[in-house]
Design a protein around this motif. Structure first.
Motif, mmCIF file in Angstrom:
data_model
loop_
_atom_site.group_PDB
_atom_site.id
_atom_site.type_symbol
_atom_site.label_atom_id
_atom_site.label_comp_id
_atom_site.label_asym_id
_atom_site.label_seq_id
_atom_site.Cartn_x
_atom_site.Cartn_y
_atom_site.Cartn_z
ATOM 1 N N LEU A 80 -53.091 -0.163 -28.648
ATOM 2 C CA LEU A 80 -53.464 0.985 -27.810
ATOM 3 C C LEU A 80 -54.693 1.675 -28.402
ATOM 4 C CD1 LEU A 80 -50.046 2.713 -27.012
ATOM 5 C CD2 LEU A 80 -51.406 1.301 -25.488
ATOM 6 N N PRO A 81 -55.447 2.422 -27.597
ATOM 7 C CA PRO A 81 -56.575 3.190 -28.149
ATOM 8 C C PRO A 81 -56.102 4.172 -29.226
ATOM 9 C CG PRO A 81 -56.654 3.165 -25.748
ATOM 10 C CD PRO A 81 -55.330 2.570 -26.130
ATOM 11 N N ASP A 82 -56.985 4.485 -30.154
ATOM 12 C CA ASP A 82 -56.623 5.372 -31.272
ATOM 13 C C ASP A 82 -56.192 6.753 -30.789
ATOM 14 O OD1 ASP A 82 -57.222 3.344 -33.020
ATOM 15 O OD2 ASP A 82 -59.256 4.048 -33.442
ATOM 16 N N TRP A 83 -56.695 7.174 -29.622
ATOM 17 C CA TRP A 83 -56.361 8.520 -29.166
ATOM 18 C C TRP A 83 -54.947 8.627 -28.616
ATOM 19 C CZ3 TRP A 83 -55.040 7.962 -24.172
ATOM 20 C CH2 TRP A 83 -55.719 7.024 -23.377
ATOM 21 N N ALA A 84 -54.306 7.510 -28.319
ATOM 22 C CA ALA A 84 -52.993 7.540 -27.661
ATOM 23 C C ALA A 84 -51.872 7.751 -28.674
ATOM 24 C CB ALA A 84 -52.781 6.254 -26.869
ATOM 25 N N ILE A 85 -51.983 8.813 -29.469
ATOM 26 C CA ILE A 85 -50.999 9.064 -30.526
ATOM 27 C C ILE A 85 -49.753 9.756 -29.994
ATOM 28 C CG2 ILE A 85 -52.782 9.220 -32.301
ATOM 29 C CD1 ILE A 85 -52.519 12.258 -32.157
ATOM 30 N N PHE A 86 -49.775 10.171 -28.731
ATOM 31 C CA PHE A 86 -48.667 10.952 -28.180
ATOM 32 C C PHE A 86 -47.689 10.085 -27.397
ATOM 33 C CE2 PHE A 86 -52.526 11.251 -25.658
ATOM 34 C CZ PHE A 86 -52.120 10.685 -24.466
ATOM 35 N N ALA A 89 -45.034 3.107 -21.429
ATOM 36 C CA ALA A 89 -45.436 4.091 -22.439
ATOM 37 C C ALA A 89 -44.596 5.339 -22.251
ATOM 38 C CB ALA A 89 -46.915 4.419 -22.319
ATOM 39 N N TYR A 90 -44.028 5.841 -23.336
ATOM 40 C CA TYR A 90 -43.172 7.035 -23.294
ATOM 41 C C TYR A 90 -43.885 8.186 -23.993
ATOM 42 C CZ TYR A 90 -39.457 3.834 -21.887
ATOM 43 O OH TYR A 90 -38.708 2.908 -21.212
ATOM 44 N N PHE A 91 -43.947 9.337 -23.308
ATOM 45 C CA PHE A 91 -44.631 10.517 -23.842
ATOM 46 C C PHE A 91 -43.677 11.278 -24.765
ATOM 47 C CE2 PHE A 91 -46.942 9.342 -20.147
ATOM 48 C CZ PHE A 91 -48.253 9.725 -20.369
ATOM 49 N N LYS A 122 -53.755 16.500 -11.214
ATOM 50 C CA LYS A 122 -54.058 16.852 -9.826
ATOM 51 C C LYS A 122 -52.812 17.180 -9.024
ATOM 52 C CE LYS A 122 -58.162 13.875 -9.717
ATOM 53 N NZ LYS A 122 -58.734 12.639 -9.136
ATOM 54 N N ARG A 123 -51.715 16.432 -9.267
ATOM 55 C CA ARG A 123 -50.567 16.495 -8.372
ATOM 56 C C ARG A 123 -49.373 17.276 -8.930
ATOM 57 N NH1 ARG A 123 -51.614 12.689 -4.404
ATOM 58 N NH2 ARG A 123 -53.169 11.111 -4.959
ATOM 59 N N ASN A 124 -49.295 17.385 -10.242
ATOM 60 C CA ASN A 124 -48.131 18.052 -10.834
ATOM 61 C C ASN A 124 -48.604 18.971 -11.951
ATOM 62 O OD1 ASN A 124 -45.663 18.814 -11.901
ATOM 63 N ND2 ASN A 124 -44.769 16.772 -11.768
ATOM 64 N N LYS A 125 -49.142 20.104 -11.574
ATOM 65 C CA LYS A 125 -49.736 21.035 -12.532
ATOM 66 C C LYS A 125 -48.729 21.501 -13.578
ATOM 67 C CE LYS A 125 -53.996 21.600 -10.934
ATOM 68 N NZ LYS A 125 -55.198 21.343 -11.766
ATOM 69 N N GLU A 126 -47.501 21.719 -13.166
ATOM 70 C CA GLU A 126 -46.485 22.220 -14.099
ATOM 71 C C GLU A 126 -46.200 21.190 -15.188
ATOM 72 O OE1 GLU A 126 -41.832 23.778 -14.096
ATOM 73 O OE2 GLU A 126 -42.920 23.519 -12.208
ATOM 74 N N ALA A 127 -46.035 19.916 -14.799
ATOM 75 C CA ALA A 127 -45.782 18.856 -15.782
ATOM 76 C C ALA A 127 -46.984 18.669 -16.687
ATOM 77 C CB ALA A 127 -45.435 17.550 -15.071
ATOM 78 N N PHE A 128 -48.186 18.764 -16.101
ATOM 79 C CA PHE A 128 -49.389 18.598 -16.908
ATOM 80 C C PHE A 128 -49.541 19.729 -17.908
ATOM 81 C CE2 PHE A 128 -54.026 18.902 -17.610
ATOM 82 C CZ PHE A 128 -54.249 17.620 -18.096
ATOM 83 N N ARG A 129 -49.224 20.952 -17.505
ATOM 84 C CA ARG A 129 -49.315 22.082 -18.423
ATOM 85 C C ARG A 129 -48.313 21.945 -19.556
ATOM 86 N NH1 ARG A 129 -53.421 24.292 -19.701
ATOM 87 N NH2 ARG A 129 -52.624 23.938 -21.774
ATOM 88 N N GLN A 130 -47.127 21.434 -19.232
ATOM 89 C CA GLN A 130 -46.120 21.199 -20.268
ATOM 90 C C GLN A 130 -46.616 20.154 -21.260
ATOM 91 O OE1 GLN A 130 -42.433 19.518 -18.870
ATOM 92 N NE2 GLN A 130 -41.312 20.060 -20.721
ATOM 93 N N PHE A 131 -47.229 19.101 -20.739
ATOM 94 C CA PHE A 131 -47.803 18.072 -21.610
ATOM 95 C C PHE A 131 -48.892 18.665 -22.499
ATOM 96 C CE2 PHE A 131 -51.399 15.174 -22.184
ATOM 97 C CZ PHE A 131 -50.813 14.172 -22.936
#
Length: 596
Positions: free
Chosen positions: A283-289, A251-253, A334-343
């Motif tokens: 895929l689930p309907d929410w996985a639009i990204f 899966a590609y974001f 939990k492990r990569n706050k910067e990447a998660f915030r970017q997402f």
């Protein structure tokens, strides 16, 4: 009683295939590829020592831009198998002889794929030799349902060669460019070499290994593969696995936000053969990204081979793939706050939808989601820890109330944004928080009563205000509140807001439309509440309550009324702005007396 057999009109069958079952003549390449792959798989199972991944191959020859041959070195067909499998529509060599069930190792299932070749050719010529036979055979089929079968005198290698000659109007489907493009489209990740000979060059078209087999721990390789397949850059990627259906993939974001109504197109393969570029329901309907490349081994394709049957297995696969994506995001948080915030900065709208749809995802994301408040943008965690009652309202009410809440340092949440209200209410239920809409909250708690002396002093002013604003259908009250520089505060409840919108539409609509709206507005007339609260702390109001000139006082009150509408973000109607200007002009022409 006599028994009769059904007769099949092959010409009509081909018309059904081309007009209704298959979306394009392009699929004949897919059917030829899958027949070749299945033949190699069958030889692997039947002949000890034959390893398909090392010895199996498919060779494509194109001659004169009109003649095409597909040759595999698979199991081949005996004379009896030719009669059984090539002459009986719906019969398949992939069935178990005892149970009659399709074996899961094979791609093809329905025994009608070869007929797709009649969409581009008026003749199908097959030369084949079984590994169980020393003799080869040639089968020539026609679209009228006739065929001939001859034993070959010369010796040919084990396997099957299918030759086609383009019929009039179908030449482009057998051109070198089209055939190569279609082979890459349908068979890019097939595990056996596909070699193409265009008369000048011979080359391998598909890569040597599958990307997720060799690059499970090499994210850069997976990212490059996704870029090549989808022709775009991605933010991140996550491997996908589902034991149900034997599904694997990536899966590609997406690096940009998408609307919830937009369905992403995924490249879905069945046993390494492209099934669809739509992938709806995988895929689930929410996985639009995300956009995905998925390969399934054990899911059931539809007859057109352009999707999967919607059954329990597919539903389980959807849940398992969704869990892969959700688990990855949990770990990222939990492990990569910067990447998660970017997402989150890119896909917060999609995440909001996810959080509403799933309890586990709600608890994962709610602390990271942001809300617009009178104390600035706050996360769900900050709201939970604020120890304040969580008051919320819609966008227009927020415009009215925010100035009061801000000046008094109180918290008000703007739930005019998508999913905000549902998320906030759910937060209250899950964490036992005091969450209330302003409909159930007494707005007058923000406003304070004036003392007895001030109340008596304000009586003439309020009487003049009632007369001045009689045509505007709003009550008048004297209060004292912060901020002191705000002379008045105009508040409409939801019913009054709706009535104001209807009245504005009636002003600009035709008579018929206005009549319909008028009948609709009658339902809310008795329930609406609109009030203008004058602020005794404001220097202007304190001065005006001492004026005795009622005429000029009424003009000033109208001006203040229109000013409060503008501050509250209301759309003016009935020439209210023009009325204010006229009142200002009248005051200037009459002179402003300073009557203490």
């Amino acid at each position: 009683m006599e028994n009769y057999r059904f007769q099949v009109n092959l010409g009509g069958m081909i018309e059904i295939l081309s007009d209704h079952l298959y979306s394009s003549p392009d699929v004949y390449i897919r059917e030829l590829l899958q027949n070749g792959v299945d033949a190699i798989v069958a030889r692997e199972k039947a002949e000890p020592g034959f390893v398909g991944s090392e010895q199996g191959r498919i060779l494509v020859d194109i001659k004169n831009m009109r003649r095409l041959s597909f040759r595999d070195n698979g199991i081949g067909l005996t004379r009896d198998e030719i009669h059984r499998f090539l002459a009986v529509i719906g019969e398949s060599s992939k069935r178990d002889l005892e149970s009659g069930k399709i074996l899961s190792d094979y791609i093809g299932r329905f025994g009608i794929g070869l007929l797709s070749c009649f969409m581009v050719s008026d003749e199908i010529r097959i030369r084949t030799r079984s590994i169980h036979d020393a003799k080869g055979y040639e089968w020539i089929g026609k679209p009228d349902g006739t065929y001939e079968l001859n034993a070959l005198e010369e010796e040919i290698p084990c396997g099957t060669e299918i030759s086609l000659t383009a019929k009039e109007g179908a030449e482009r489907f057998l051109s070198c460019e089209t055939v190569e493009e279609l082979i890459l489209h349908y068979g890019l990740i097939l595990p056996y070499p596909i070699l193409m000979n265009d008369g000048q060059n011979k080359k391998r078209l598909n890569p040597v290994t599958l990307p997720w087999n060799e690059a499970q721990n090499d994210k850069s390789a997976l990212m490059l593969f996704g870029q090549m397949m989808f022709k775009e850059q991605f933010l991140d990627c996550v491997p996908l696995r589902s034991t149900t259906g034997s599904v694997e993939g990536v899966a590609y974001f997406l690096p940009y936000s998408v609307q919830a109504s937009v369905k992403q197109k995924h490249m879905v393969y069945l046993k390494n053969m492209l099934l669809t570029e739509n992938g709806e329901g995988i895929l689930p309907d929410w996985a639009i990204f995300v956009r995905c490349i998925i390969n399934a081994k054990d899911l059931r394709p539809t007859a057109s081979r352009e999707g999967f049957y919607l059954d329990d297995d597919l539903r389980e696969v959807k849940a398992e793939l969704g869990e892969c994506i959700a688990s990855y995001l949990k770990d990222m948080a939990k492990r990569n706050k910067e990447a998660f915030r970017q997402f989150m900065d890119i896909h917060e709208l999609a995440v909001r939808s996810m959080a509403i749809a799933d309890d586990e995802l709600f608890h994962l994301f709610i602390d990271e989601l942001t809300f617009v408040t009178t104390k600035g943008e706050m996360t769900g965690l900050e709201l939970r820890l604020s120890n304040e009652p969580l008051r919320f309202c819609g966008m227009r009410e927020y415009r009215q109330l925010s100035q009061i809440f801000v000046s008094q340092g109180q918290l008000l949440i703007n739930c005019g944004y998508v999913y905000s209200q549902d998320l906030l209410k759910r937060m209250g239920d899950c964490f036992g928080l005091d969450v209330q809409s302003v409909d159930s909250y007494d707005v007058e708690e923000l406003l304070h009563e004036v003392n007895l002396e001030e109340a008596e002093l304000a009586v003439p002013f309020l009487r003049a205000a009632e007369k001045a604003l009689a045509e505007y259908d709003c009550a008048v009250e004297m209060k004292q509140f912060i901020p002191a520089n705000l002379p008045a505060f105009y508040y409409l409840d939801q019913n009054a807001l709706l009535c104001r919108d209807i009245a504005q539409a009636m002003d600009t609509g035709n008579d018929v439309f206005a009549g319909m709206l008028g009948n609709f507005m009658q339902e809310f007339e008795d329930k609406k509440a609109s009030t203008i609260y004058f602020n005794m702390r404001n220097p202007l109001i304190r001065k005006l309550v001492k004026k005795s000139d009622e005429a000029s006082l009424k003009d000033i009150i109208v001006i203040i009324y229109v000013q409060t509408l503008l501050i509250g973000g209301f759309t003016l109607r009935n020439n209210e702005l023009g009325i204010m200007n006229n009142k200002l002009l009248a005051l200037l022409e009459g002179g402003l007396c300073d009557d203490e």
